[in-house]
Design an enzyme around this catalytic site. Structure first.
Site, PDB file in Angstrom:
ATOM      1  N   PRO A 155       0.939  -1.097   0.087  1.00  0.00           N
ATOM      2  CA  PRO A 155      -0.052   0.044   0.001  1.00  0.00           C
ATOM      3  C   PRO A 155       0.882   1.280  -0.276  1.00  0.00           C
ATOM      4  O   PRO A 155       1.894   1.447   0.687  1.00  0.00           O
ATOM      5  CB  PRO A 155      -0.731  -0.178   1.154  1.00  0.00           C
ATOM      6  CG  PRO A 155      -1.040  -1.745   1.668  1.00  0.00           C
ATOM      7  CD  PRO A 155       0.597  -2.113   1.054  1.00  0.00           C
ATOM      8  N   GLU A 156       0.601   2.300  -0.788  1.00  0.00           N
ATOM      9  CA  GLU A 156       1.229   3.401  -0.806  1.00  0.00           C
ATOM     10  C   GLU A 156       0.282   4.558  -0.542  1.00  0.00           C
ATOM     11  O   GLU A 156      -0.738   4.261   0.222  1.00  0.00           O
ATOM     12  CB  GLU A 156       1.673   3.844  -2.424  1.00  0.00           C
ATOM     13  CG  GLU A 156       2.605   2.695  -2.861  1.00  0.00           C
ATOM     14  CD  GLU A 156       3.180   2.775  -4.293  1.00  0.00           C
ATOM     15  OE1 GLU A 156       3.157   3.783  -4.727  1.00  0.00           O
ATOM     16  OE2 GLU A 156       3.439   1.656  -5.010  1.00  0.00           O
TER      17      GLU A 156
ATOM     18  N   LYS B 110       3.434   6.678   3.982  1.00  0.00           N
ATOM     19  CA  LYS B 110       2.573   5.417   3.938  1.00  0.00           C
ATOM     20  C   LYS B 110       2.469   4.939   5.503  1.00  0.00           C
ATOM     21  O   LYS B 110       1.996   3.594   5.571  1.00  0.00           O
ATOM     22  CB  LYS B 110       3.621   4.487   3.327  1.00  0.00           C
ATOM     23  CG  LYS B 110       3.948   4.709   1.805  1.00  0.00           C
ATOM     24  CD  LYS B 110       5.028   3.796   1.194  1.00  0.00           C
ATOM     25  CE  LYS B 110       5.499   4.126  -0.209  1.00  0.00           C
ATOM     26  NZ  LYS B 110       6.491   3.050  -0.574  1.00  0.00           N
TER      27      LYS B 110
ATOM     28  N   ARG C 283       0.673 -11.742   5.606  1.00  0.00           N
ATOM     29  CA  ARG C 283       2.220 -11.950   5.259  1.00  0.00           C
ATOM     30  C   ARG C 283       3.120 -11.365   6.558  1.00  0.00           C
ATOM     31  O   ARG C 283       4.276 -11.648   6.592  1.00  0.00           O
ATOM     32  CB  ARG C 283       2.786 -10.903   4.179  1.00  0.00           C
ATOM     33  CG  ARG C 283       2.033 -11.469   2.740  1.00  0.00           C
ATOM     34  CD  ARG C 283       2.847 -11.077   1.761  1.00  0.00           C
ATOM     35  NE  ARG C 283       1.996 -11.099   0.363  1.00  0.00           N
ATOM     36  CZ  ARG C 283       2.395 -10.761  -0.854  1.00  0.00           C
ATOM     37  NH1 ARG C 283       3.456 -10.223  -1.059  1.00  0.00           N
ATOM     38  NH2 ARG C 283       1.611 -11.001  -1.909  1.00  0.00           N
TER      39      ARG C 283
ATOM     40  N   ARG D  76      13.213  -3.291  -7.502  1.00  0.00           N
ATOM     41  CA  ARG D  76      11.634  -3.319  -7.799  1.00  0.00           C
ATOM     42  C   ARG D  76      11.350  -3.215  -9.320  1.00  0.00           C
ATOM     43  O   ARG D  76      12.276  -2.600 -10.042  1.00  0.00           O
ATOM     44  CB  ARG D  76      10.972  -1.914  -7.197  1.00  0.00           C
ATOM     45  CG  ARG D  76      11.430  -1.696  -5.869  1.00  0.00           C
ATOM     46  CD  ARG D  76      10.692  -2.964  -4.989  1.00  0.00           C
ATOM     47  NE  ARG D  76       9.426  -3.237  -5.002  1.00  0.00           N
ATOM     48  CZ  ARG D  76       8.433  -2.477  -4.506  1.00  0.00           C
ATOM     49  NH1 ARG D  76       8.715  -1.691  -3.575  1.00  0.00           N
ATOM     50  NH2 ARG D  76       7.238  -2.902  -4.497  1.00  0.00           N
TER      51      ARG D  76
END
Length: 291
Positions: A2-3, A69, A131, A281
């Site tokens: 999530p950003e 974030k 996770r 990334r």
């Protein structure tokens, strides 16, 4: 992960349900308890579980804000002392406000709850994390000030562009690829891999360009595009690539508005999307649109 747009929606979703209510108890999952017992920093970071519980119990949730974030819970203790509970959703964290865990509408999140905050209104603020990469930290006034100072201004702030331009000139950033630089939250607040790819495409800039080679005009254009894609992300409820859900258990719709990220063809010109790894990334871009 999530950003900014996704975290913004989580913060907005929590406020109507939990603001001005007292935390009267905290419960941890067996995974958190066994992880901490074996020396792992599972969800609750840099503090023992009993101490975390002691800090947050009998506090009132006075304010919830998003910073980059992170979700920041301003907790008011007796004698008007504020402590800060800083939360991060990791890769697949989510909050729900329900009477019990059994009321969480998504089976995987129901199964993987890790922290329950019992509130004075009879509800439970539940943190689930499939996770277990998310985290909570407790900060006092001094530690929170340091935490806050290490993050760039919010991209919507008046002076955020000037700050960005100045950071790009710094020795530690000027020789790095521009994609890597804009993902650093000390340069741009809240812009991660997804929105960096989309912003670079919108600005028509290749992600591997070394930062100091870009003109000031191009950097300004890029920053405006970052703000635009972040605002668009907020408008469409964030992006649900895999596990992201808001407080109501709903998915976002931003993933249906992407031009390059995760696509095989550019949504602007139809050219085949290229992929390169930058700062570990996967980076998606269009060789035709971006120069």
């Amino acid at each position: 992960m999530p950003e900014l747009p996704e975290v913004e929606h989580v913060a907005r979703g929590l406020r109507p349900h939990v603001l001005n209510h007292k935390i009267i108890d905290v419960t941890f999952s067996e995974a958190v308890k066994s992880g901490k017992a074996s020396g792992k920093e599972t969800i609750i970071k840099q503090i023992a579980l009993d101490d975390f519980k002691k800090f947050v119990t009998n506090t009132t949730i006075e304010l919830i804000e998003r910073r980059s974030k992170y979700i920041i819970f301003h907790l008011m203790k007796e004698h008007h002392q504020t402590i800060y509970c800083v939360g991060h959703l990791g890769m697949a964290g989510a909050f729900f406000v329900k009477p019990s865990v059994e009321d969480i509408p998504i089976p995987n999140y129901k199964k993987h709850w890790h922290v329950q905050f019992k509130l004075s209104n009879g509800q439970m603020m539940i943190y689930s994390d499939i996770r277990r990469f998310g985290e909570f930290k407790i900060l006092d006034e001094s530690a929170f000030k340091t935490f806050n100072q290490n993050i760039a201004p919010e991209p919507f702030d008046e002076h955020a562009m000037d700050y960005f331009l100045n950071q790009c000139k710094q020795k530690k950033f000027k020789n790095k690829p521009i994609k890597q630089v804009i993902m650093d939250h000390s340069v741009v607040s809240g812009c991660g891999n997804i929105y960096a790819c989309e912003a670079l495409h919108l600005a028509r800039i290749l992600p591997m360009h070394i930062t100091h080679t870009l003109s000031t005009q191009k950097k300004k254009k890029l920053f405006k595009c970052i703000v635009d894609v972040l605002n668009k992300g907020i408008q469409y409820g964030g992006s649900s690539i895999s596990d992201y859900r808001n407080v109501e258990g709903e998915s976002g719709d931003m993933q249906n508005k992407f031009n390059v990220y995760g696509l095989k063809q550019c949504n602007t010109c139809g050219h085949t999307i290229s992929t390169i790894v930058i700062a570990t990334r996967n980076t998606h871009y269009c060789e035709k649109c971006q120069k």
